[in-house]
Design a protein around this motif. Structure first.
Motif: not given
Length: 101
Positions: A38, A40, A53
């Protein structure tokens, strides 16, 4: 010329452009024994990123796993990340392995 414009945009320093960028991380979830990649945001505090998250994990698992009050730590060293610092201040780069517990 458009190519020159794209080249100039690509070479902007994050601090000078006002864009802190994102880091692609490997996020591991020990509670369900799985991980995924993922991204961030680099300009938000870790405390804000944890909330993002948690929501992402809930969506990713179809609501089966709903983490709450989690902490984010470096997977290799097991160091809990300070919620008041940004990923950049922690030295988080692309490929960093983190764990949400």
């Amino acid at each position: 010329d458009i190519d020159l414009c794209y080249l100039q945009l690509a070479n902007l320093e994050p601090e000078k452009s006002g864009f802190a960028g994102e880091s692609l991380i490997e996020l591991y979830l020990p509670a369900i024994g799985t991980g995924y990649d993922t991204s961030i945001p680099g300009n938000q505090r870790i405390g804000e990123i944890i909330s993002l998250l948690e929501r992402e994990v809930e969506e990713e698992t179809g609501g089966v796993f709903c983490p709450k009050n989690s902490v984010l730590c470096e997977r290799e060293a097991g160091i809990i990340l300070d919620v008041n610092l940004t990923p950049k201040q922690h030295g988080i780069l692309n490929g960093t392995r983190l764990m949400l517990i």
